[in-house]
Design a protein around this motif. Structure first.
Motif, PDB file in Angstrom:
ATOM      1  N   UNK A   2       5.948  -4.027 -16.993  1.00 20.26           N
ATOM      2  CA  UNK A   2       5.630  -4.524 -18.323  1.00 20.26           C
ATOM      3  C   UNK A   2       4.430  -3.811 -18.898  1.00 20.26           C
ATOM      4  N   UNK A   3       4.215  -4.009 -20.182  1.00 20.18           N
ATOM      5  CA  UNK A   3       3.095  -3.377 -20.865  1.00 20.18           C
ATOM      6  C   UNK A   3       2.655  -4.256 -22.019  1.00 20.18           C
ATOM      7  N   UNK A   4       1.349  -4.226 -22.322  1.00 21.30           N
ATOM      8  CA  UNK A   4       0.836  -4.808 -23.561  1.00 21.30           C
ATOM      9  C   UNK A   4      -0.196  -3.846 -24.107  1.00 21.30           C
ATOM     10  N   UNK A  10      -7.453   2.046 -29.087  1.00 17.42           N
ATOM     11  CA  UNK A  10      -6.306   1.411 -28.442  1.00 17.42           C
ATOM     12  C   UNK A  10      -6.766   0.814 -27.113  1.00 17.42           C
ATOM     13  N   UNK A  11      -6.304  -0.412 -26.808  1.00 14.88           N
ATOM     14  CA  UNK A  11      -6.563  -1.063 -25.537  1.00 14.88           C
ATOM     15  C   UNK A  11      -5.232  -1.535 -24.987  1.00 14.88           C
ATOM     16  N   UNK A  12      -5.052  -1.412 -23.695  1.00 19.03           N
ATOM     17  CA  UNK A  12      -3.798  -1.884 -23.142  1.00 19.03           C
ATOM     18  C   UNK A  12      -3.778  -1.863 -21.639  1.00 19.03           C
ATOM     19  N   UNK A  13      -2.656  -2.312 -21.095  1.00 22.90           N
ATOM     20  CA  UNK A  13      -2.434  -2.276 -19.654  1.00 22.90           C
ATOM     21  C   UNK A  13      -0.936  -2.281 -19.402  1.00 22.90           C
ATOM     22  N   UNK A  14      -0.557  -1.758 -18.243  1.00 24.15           N
ATOM     23  CA  UNK A  14       0.826  -1.868 -17.818  1.00 24.15           C
ATOM     24  C   UNK A  14       0.871  -2.081 -16.316  1.00 24.15           C
ATOM     25  N   UNK A  15       1.930  -2.719 -15.866  1.00 23.30           N
ATOM     26  CA  UNK A  15       2.110  -3.004 -14.450  1.00 23.30           C
ATOM     27  C   UNK A  15       3.473  -2.496 -13.998  1.00 23.30           C
ATOM     28  N   UNK A  16       3.513  -2.098 -12.721  1.00 20.74           N
ATOM     29  CA  UNK A  16       4.752  -1.605 -12.130  1.00 20.74           C
ATOM     30  C   UNK A  16       4.819  -2.121 -10.702  1.00 20.74           C
ATOM     31  N   UNK A  71       8.223  -6.899 -21.144  1.00 23.19           N
ATOM     32  CA  UNK A  71       8.302  -7.065 -19.695  1.00 23.19           C
ATOM     33  C   UNK A  71       9.762  -7.007 -19.271  1.00 23.19           C
ATOM     34  N   UNK A  72       9.997  -6.434 -18.094  1.00 22.62           N
ATOM     35  CA  UNK A  72      11.326  -6.358 -17.501  1.00 22.62           C
ATOM     36  C   UNK A  72      11.207  -6.847 -16.070  1.00 22.62           C
ATOM     37  N   UNK A  73      12.061  -7.795 -15.678  1.00 28.17           N
ATOM     38  CA  UNK A  73      12.058  -8.292 -14.311  1.00 28.17           C
ATOM     39  C   UNK A  73      13.509  -8.539 -13.905  1.00 28.17           C
ATOM     40  N   UNK A  74      14.071  -7.607 -13.127  1.00 24.06           N
ATOM     41  CA  UNK A  74      15.452  -7.699 -12.675  1.00 24.06           C
ATOM     42  C   UNK A  74      15.452  -7.847 -11.162  1.00 24.06           C
ATOM     43  N   UNK A  75      15.674  -9.060 -10.684  1.00 23.88           N
ATOM     44  CA  UNK A  75      15.616  -9.340  -9.248  1.00 23.88           C
ATOM     45  C   UNK A  75      16.688  -8.577  -8.478  1.00 23.88           C
ATOM     46  N   UNK A  82       7.866   0.626  -4.937  1.00 25.72           N
ATOM     47  CA  UNK A  82       8.894   0.457  -3.904  1.00 25.72           C
ATOM     48  C   UNK A  82       8.347  -0.047  -2.567  1.00 25.72           C
ATOM     49  N   UNK A  83       7.069   0.174  -2.293  1.00 24.91           N
ATOM     50  CA  UNK A  83       6.500  -0.266  -1.018  1.00 24.91           C
ATOM     51  C   UNK A  83       6.000  -1.714  -1.052  1.00 24.91           C
ATOM     52  N   UNK A  84       6.250  -2.422  -2.142  1.00 26.13           N
ATOM     53  CA  UNK A  84       5.889  -3.830  -2.236  1.00 26.13           C
ATOM     54  C   UNK A  84       4.590  -4.093  -2.960  1.00 26.13           C
ATOM     55  N   UNK A  85       3.809  -3.090  -3.246  1.00 26.40           N
ATOM     56  CA  UNK A  85       2.558  -3.294  -3.972  1.00 26.40           C
ATOM     57  C   UNK A  85       2.819  -3.369  -5.469  1.00 26.40           C
ATOM     58  N   UNK A  86       1.830  -3.863  -6.188  1.00 25.52           N
ATOM     59  CA  UNK A  86       1.882  -3.912  -7.645  1.00 25.52           C
ATOM     60  C   UNK A  86       0.775  -3.003  -8.165  1.00 25.52           C
ATOM     61  N   UNK A  87       1.126  -2.071  -9.031  1.00 27.06           N
ATOM     62  CA  UNK A  87       0.152  -1.168  -9.634  1.00 27.06           C
ATOM     63  C   UNK A  87      -0.155  -1.654 -11.034  1.00 27.06           C
TER      64      UNK A  87
END
Length: 118
Positions: free
Chosen positions: A52-54, A62-68, A41-45, A71-76
């Protein structure tokens, strides 16, 4: 005579220079696929970077997920599976509401090559 000896030596050197599995594809593992598990995970305020990813595998699937943070404020978030039968299958979801500023400020810039960070 010397010309024939040189030709034979060059032919021998070329034949010995090829790997034994030439054209045989990738490496061969004696133990087969190896299960694994990782995350980061990376979080630079300061820059607004947040992702992040797992991922885990049993050696075949393979099973996994990642989040980003977008820029518009949403989380994917992308949840995925992968195997040799179905391939890569992803489910994409979003949380939050897209927000666009009414007034734009100056662009955020970072120093390049020798900008004082050593």
């Amino acid at each position: 005579m010397i010309y024939q000896v040189i030709v034979v030596l060059v032919a021998f050197a070329v034949s010995q220079g090829q790997p034994s599995n030439y054209g045989g594809g990738g490496p061969v593992y004696a133990s087969g696929p190896i299960p694994y598990n990782f995350n980061y995970a990376v979080n630079d305020a300061y820059s607004g970077t947040n992702f992040g990813q797992n991922e885990k595998s049993d050696g075949s699937n393979v099973w996994g997920s990642y989040t980003v943070a977008l820029p518009d404020g949403r989380k994917q978030q992308v949840d995925y599976t992968a195997d040799h039968g179905r391939g890569f299958v992803a489910k994409v979801s979003y949380s939050g509401k897209a927000q666009h500023p009414q007034v734009y400020g100056p662009a955020i810039t970072f120093p390049q090559n020798g900008g004082g960070y050593h």
